[in-house]
Design a protein around this motif. Structure first.
Motif, PDB file in Angstrom:
ATOM      1  N   PHE A 110     -88.786 -11.925 -82.443  1.00  0.00           N
ATOM      2  CA  PHE A 110     -88.626 -11.433 -83.809  1.00  0.00           C
ATOM      3  C   PHE A 110     -89.884 -11.610 -84.658  1.00  0.00           C
ATOM      4  O   PHE A 110     -90.169 -10.765 -85.503  1.00  0.00           O
ATOM      5  N   SER A 111     -90.629 -12.673 -84.442  1.00  0.00           N
ATOM      6  CA  SER A 111     -91.834 -12.865 -85.258  1.00  0.00           C
ATOM      7  C   SER A 111     -92.815 -11.707 -85.062  1.00  0.00           C
ATOM      8  O   SER A 111     -93.457 -11.263 -86.018  1.00  0.00           O
ATOM      9  N   LEU A 130     -91.236  -8.380 -86.543  1.00  0.00           N
ATOM     10  CA  LEU A 130     -91.307  -8.366 -88.007  1.00  0.00           C
ATOM     11  C   LEU A 130     -92.654  -7.894 -88.535  1.00  0.00           C
ATOM     12  O   LEU A 130     -92.771  -7.567 -89.713  1.00  0.00           O
ATOM     13  N   ASP A 157     -91.498  -4.219 -88.871  1.00  0.00           N
ATOM     14  CA  ASP A 157     -90.268  -3.961 -89.616  1.00  0.00           C
ATOM     15  C   ASP A 157     -90.100  -5.015 -90.685  1.00  0.00           C
ATOM     16  O   ASP A 157     -90.610  -6.125 -90.556  1.00  0.00           O
ATOM     17  N   GLU A 158     -89.347  -4.677 -91.725  1.00  0.00           N
ATOM     18  CA  GLU A 158     -89.262  -5.544 -92.899  1.00  0.00           C
ATOM     19  C   GLU A 158     -88.372  -6.769 -92.727  1.00  0.00           C
ATOM     20  O   GLU A 158     -88.678  -7.827 -93.252  1.00  0.00           O
ATOM     21  N   THR A 159     -87.245  -6.620 -92.009  1.00  0.00           N
ATOM     22  CA  THR A 159     -86.293  -7.728 -91.928  1.00  0.00           C
ATOM     23  C   THR A 159     -85.687  -7.828 -90.534  1.00  0.00           C
ATOM     24  O   THR A 159     -85.646  -6.847 -89.786  1.00  0.00           O
ATOM     25  N   VAL A 160     -85.181  -9.002 -90.217  1.00  0.00           N
ATOM     26  CA  VAL A 160     -84.461  -9.198 -88.959  1.00  0.00           C
ATOM     27  C   VAL A 160     -83.231  -8.296 -88.933  1.00  0.00           C
ATOM     28  O   VAL A 160     -82.891  -7.714 -87.899  1.00  0.00           O
TER      29      VAL A 160
END
Length: 106
Positions: free
Chosen positions: A3-4, A7, A10-13
């Motif tokens: 996810f790091s 991100l 992309d803006e959010t999880v």
């Protein structure tokens, strides 16, 4: 799931979780570090099309040709799987990304 890295593109999880579990996710490692340095996620749209949902490179590894290498790998992967078209969406406001993708001409 990295996810790091995801991100970075992309803006959010929460936004990532809307698509990521339907994607094939590819993570790139480097010999000198023991964590992922790049990622891309591909979503099969239909028998002819695949979409790049996310592609990201850690900032310290950017501007070294890795993004171009990732796009070439995506093209080869799509070709092997008999896709005829690669779809890519990017925000209209990110001119650097748009210039890069136009240069690569998917």
């Amino acid at each position: 799931m990295p996810f790091s890295l995801l991100l970075l593109a992309d803006e959010t999880v929460e936004a990532i979780e809307k698509y990521i579990y339907q994607c094939d996710v590819f993570t790139v490692f480097n010999e000198t570090v023991h964590y992922p340095i790049a990622v891309f996620a591909l979503l099969k749209l239909n028998d002819d099309e695949v979409e790049i949902k996310n592609i990201a490179v850690l900032p310290e590894f950017q501007n070294k040709g890795l993004g171009s290498l990732l796009l070439k790998e995506i093209r080869m992967h799509a070709f092997r799987l008999k896709f005829k078209r690669i779809v890519l969406g990017t925000p209209d406001v990110d001119y650097g990304q748009i210039r890069f993708y136009k240069k690569m001409v998917l």
